[in-house]
Design an enzyme around this catalytic site. Structure first.
Site, PDB file in Angstrom:
ATOM      1  N   HIS F  15      -0.257   4.703   0.475  1.00 13.06           N
ATOM      2  CA  HIS F  15       0.812   5.229   0.769  1.00 13.06           C
ATOM      3  C   HIS F  15       0.952   6.496  -0.191  1.00 13.06           C
ATOM      4  CE1 HIS F  15       2.861   3.533  -3.334  1.00 13.06           C
ATOM      5  NE2 HIS F  15       1.572   3.930  -3.435  1.00 13.06           N
ATOM      6  N   CYS F  34       1.659  10.264  -7.765  1.00 10.88           N
ATOM      7  CA  CYS F  34       1.870   9.411  -6.661  1.00 10.88           C
ATOM      8  C   CYS F  34       2.158  10.211  -5.421  1.00 10.88           C
ATOM      9  CB  CYS F  34       2.756   8.493  -7.032  1.00 10.88           C
ATOM     10  SG  CYS F  34       2.298   7.124  -8.002  1.00 10.88           S
ATOM     11  N   HIS F  40      -2.725   7.839  -1.538  1.00  8.68           N
ATOM     12  CA  HIS F  40      -3.946   7.053  -2.368  1.00  8.68           C
ATOM     13  C   HIS F  40      -3.508   5.591  -1.922  1.00  8.68           C
ATOM     14  CE1 HIS F  40       0.131   6.956  -4.599  1.00  8.68           C
ATOM     15  NE2 HIS F  40      -0.599   5.627  -5.019  1.00  8.68           N
ATOM     16  N   HIS F  42      -3.791   0.928  -2.939  1.00 14.25           N
ATOM     17  CA  HIS F  42      -3.636  -0.195  -3.739  1.00 14.25           C
ATOM     18  C   HIS F  42      -4.171  -1.568  -3.229  1.00 14.25           C
ATOM     19  CE1 HIS F  42      -1.414   2.214  -6.627  1.00 14.25           C
ATOM     20  NE2 HIS F  42      -0.574   2.526  -5.432  1.00 14.25           N
ATOM     21  N   ASP F  80      -1.442  -4.949   6.063  1.00 14.07           N
ATOM     22  CA  ASP F  80      -2.780  -4.998   5.586  1.00 14.07           C
ATOM     23  C   ASP F  80      -3.501  -3.762   6.406  1.00 14.07           C
ATOM     24  OD1 ASP F  80      -4.742  -5.829   4.236  1.00 14.07           O
ATOM     25  OD2 ASP F  80      -5.442  -7.215   5.703  1.00 14.07           O
ATOM     26  N   HIS F  81      -4.383  -3.095   5.445  1.00 11.92           N
ATOM     27  CA  HIS F  81      -5.089  -2.117   5.959  1.00 11.92           C
ATOM     28  C   HIS F  81      -4.469  -1.100   6.888  1.00 11.92           C
ATOM     29  CE1 HIS F  81      -8.361  -4.450   4.590  1.00 11.92           C
ATOM     30  NE2 HIS F  81      -9.329  -3.371   4.776  1.00 11.92           N
ATOM     31  N   GLU F 129       1.289  -4.142  -7.703  1.00 17.16           N
ATOM     32  CA  GLU F 129       0.779  -2.981  -7.178  1.00 17.16           C
ATOM     33  C   GLU F 129      -0.407  -2.601  -7.935  1.00 17.16           C
ATOM     34  OE1 GLU F 129       3.141   1.154  -5.592  1.00 17.16           O
ATOM     35  OE2 GLU F 129       2.561   1.084  -7.866  1.00 17.16           O
TER      36      GLU F 129
END
Lengths: 140, 140, 140, 140, 140, 140
Positions: F15, F34, F40, F42, F80-81, F129
């Site tokens: 994100h 951020c 980047h 998580h 996801d992904h 996170e």
């Protein structure tokens, strides 16, 4: 003497596993959802291991503050909160944990070779990508 | 056969990193805040690794209850809830994790040599001082 | 709206549980090995929880960088790498996790009250002394 | 090149440590409460480590999806949610973590030998029975 | 005052989820692989939370050594290294984590009511069955 | 009855924290690193908590397999992904953990309301996170 000092560091980054040399379909077959077009990300845990004699005066294998400084400069500042494909690309390699680990190993080798960490040698670099998979590299 | 059985133990202790052979300023430079006069402390995680053949009858490398007993007597009873400088000093060494690890290795070697743990040999001692740094020692 | 943002911090300290109002024997009976004369130590894990509305513009309950700054100044700088009895004593209290937790709660309350963290309120402080015991305090 | 890729898997199983070749009393002395007649159980954590060259095209030591498939078929489907004595007995051995680890190593060796995971070799199998004891086996 | 002291305990046990009131097929549909005939097992993590005033003299919510003693007697000695269906059955209930949690809550309530832990009250019992599922019960 | 069943799920995503309503400089000041242009990522840990009576027949608060199915469909398959900004945007909100948590809560509410999970109600959604910050939301 087989004495190893290790230190853990953390950084968050995104990446997409994709090799332009492959077709779209091959990329999908090889990398699965890790090939999703806009990428995804991880909290990486990096472990740097130094080997060496324990200095009889200090009682330490290497100066932890200096190691921290070197890793911050060579690794964290470069990779933390980045996109590994777009911000921190290395030698046009696919940013798998394997390639990332070797890149970091190669970045840290000169630090150890320079003597600024005393007699300690770089024994190993290990990266945990998720709690279920990790990679380690101990050099050639 | 490369077969390794490991067991984790925990103890809480305080220490101060300080070497009388250094000046106040040198101590401060070398050990940083770990040199603070009144000390600080950690929850240490100790990992003892035994290597050996698996006994075909018991299916075990060594008797875990006996290993626990030995570690309790030689390590936990001596270091847990102590000040490593004042209560449990070892050979006038600075109580770094490195020196603590070797001290524990040397304390456990005779237990393995005595045969009370069967054919198992002491393969490695590893201590985690915080979740971000640890040391391991596999002997000379 | 029941929305809670939490942040973890870590510090290492030593302490001795001992109350001068008790006899030596009473101290020993009440605190056991935590009463050992030269103290021991822990890696403390502190969790600070803020409650509040999510700012529709920032998408956050409170500014994490500002929270980090406040906790560093009020908690970490004061307690990390110290002896809780000798360096960081608070109101002559026995430095149990309970008392430490309330002390930290009381230190952070004015930060939240000052408005420098926006509308967020201090919901809870939680301290893990070891992986097997922890204490939390949510105010009166 | 010393490059190792590891992957973690989890399964839950019950077992009883008991060898018919021993008397009741011997079993009790050797295995303690692990000999309790109706057994007990664990959440096992399995770690499979593959060694090998990093494929310059894919950037990987071995295909993770294929490794997952093989481990699911050879290990998880056989041991997860079973009683190791009654459902998944192996060569009449006492189901200690040691024997379980070697059994899994022997089950995975042919998968690596078959070439379906490319050039990667099985470097090590490691099983954590509880957070305080684990066993690893790297072959003969 | 909202002050909570918690303590973690661990025990290993096996169980089978099965209700005789259901047909074989219903049991299979409801419990899935947890209904496997010979059972399976877990490393359970139990968390007991006591609420109360902090004693101004001791600085503690309750005497940890006494709590440990009570939990050992009422919980660990009864459930550790057992088969929950055959060794430690409770009121003919299916040994789900939910029912186990309530059973433990009911076993500990009288200990707190007896006053042997001072003014502390039982606030909550929480059980982690695997790292991915847990249950908590705070009474009626 | 205060009975809570929780289940943990994991997903990896990338994100970038950025609000078009702010200037570049404001974004940088509010979100720090951020806000890095290419994002980047998580490893998110999601915890879904259901509250309700324990069914006296099944011994469960809700059917875990059905909960897993619902979370897979409504959350994992979607997030996801992925890149939370580009693939899985929700109501034009900045993809902070706070907003992500509420989005997931809103996605799961109808599942619980539909009755397909029996009488269980959605008590809470919690997202970790990184190991150092997490957010929980219990509804209005």
């Amino acid at each position: 003497m087989k004495a190893y000092f290790s230190r853990r560091y953390r950084f968050s980054a995104s990446h997409r596993l994709h090799n332009d040399a492959y077709s779209e379909q091959e990329n999908r077959e090889i990398y699965g959802k890790c090939n999703n077009p806009h990428g995804h990300g991880h909290n990486y845990i990096l472990e740097v291991t130094a080997a060496g004699q324990i200095d009889p005066q200090t009682g330490m294998v290497c100066d932890m503050a200096k190691l921290d400084q070197a890793v911050r400069k060579k690794v964290i500042d470069r990779f933390d909160h980045t996109n590994l494909n777009l911000d921190a690309s290395f030698r046009n390699l696919v940013p798998t944990t394997e390639n990332l680990c070797i890149e970091i190993h190669q970045n840290l080798l000169p630090v150890f070779a320079s003597g600024e960490l005393g007699q300690a040698m770089l024994a190993r670099v290990r990266i945990e990508e998720t709690e279920n998979n990790f990679f380690e590299y101990a050099g050639i």
